[in-house]
Design a protein around this motif. Structure first.
Motif: not given
Length: 245
Positions: A12-16, A45-48, A93-102, A203-208
């Motif tokens: 999730e390098e594009e989202n974290v 990828d470059g997540t770390w 929270l999920d790391g893909d940004g779909q959950n809102d921390p607010r 990014g892309i979903a990790k689950y089918g």
């Protein structure tokens, strides 16, 4: 520490970094003492590297990072985070940004003021494909029928619960799908609250869909066994009293 937020991430390098900023923006006005535990589940990828940027930035004191040696799955990543939390309350929270921390301060307030042990979010408006929404509804209904517990949206990762729940959550690969159900099995008081759900922006979903279906059915048998063979007990007294009961 008031609140520990556990966020498992995989590629999730594009989202974290944006998600870390949103967590800070959501929690700083709340007055809560908080920490954020990022569990990198063997990203390739470059997540770390992006997480290191977060942890070494201006709000570095709030963030702790843990990297698994290989991709082990969401449940394992959550478990690693749970074992290292310092807060009296635990959030996910999920790391893909779909959950809102607010949403997190609202869930915390419900626990603190209404006496619940576990607040499970449910996605009032889903921003997924029609196929994914239908599959999720079928899976939730089947899971509730089989486990004997009614939870509207166990697939929603926005939740907050008391750390007292942790010893009663057994480590297994499907843990993340059954967290509220397992807490209720042990007598913890659960409520549900509508939360925001956002479309995946990067990014892309990790689950089918079918991957989750067959594995989820197998997990149901294990949870059914726990329901039939599990027991509930709480210490009432001890002597000498050396620690809280």
């Amino acid at each position: 520490m008031d609140l520990s937020i556990v966020i498992p991430v995989y590629n999730e390098e594009e989202n974290v970094q944006e998600l870390a900023f949103e967590v800070k923006e959501a929690l700083e006005p709340s007055g809560l003492r908080w920490e954020c535990l990022w569990i990198d589940d063997g990203s390739t990828d470059g997540t770390w590297d992006r997480l290191l940027d977060v942890a070494q930035g201006r709000s570095s004191g709030h963030h702790r990072l843990y990297g698994l040696e290989r991709n082990t799955g969401q449940s394992a990543a959550l478990w690693v985070g749970f074992q290292r939390c310092r807060g009296r309350l635990i959030a996910t929270l999920d790391g893909d940004g779909q959950n809102d921390p607010r949403d997190l301060p609202r869930l915390v307030a419900l626990l603190d003021h209404d006496g619940y042990d576990f607040v499970q979010g449910y996605r009032a408006t889903r921003h997924d494909s029609l196929k994914r929404r239908i599959a999720s509804r079928i899976a939730n209904g089947f899971r509730n029928f089989f486990t004997g517990k009614s939870v509207r949206d166990v697939g929603c990762s926005t939740r907050v619960f008391r750390r007292e729940c942790l010893p009663y959550l057994p480590p297994f690969k499907g843990l993340h799908r059954f967290l509220p159900t397992l807490a209720m099995y042990q007598g913890f008081r659960l409520t549900e609250m509508p939360v925001r759900h956002r479309p995946r922006r990067r990014g892309i979903a990790k689950y089918g869909i079918f991957d989750r279906l067959w594995v989820g059915i197998l997990d149901l048998f294990g949870v059914w066994w726990l329901r039939r063979r599990g027991f509930r007990c709480r210490l009432a007294r001890a002597y000498p009293k050396q620690e809280p009961l």
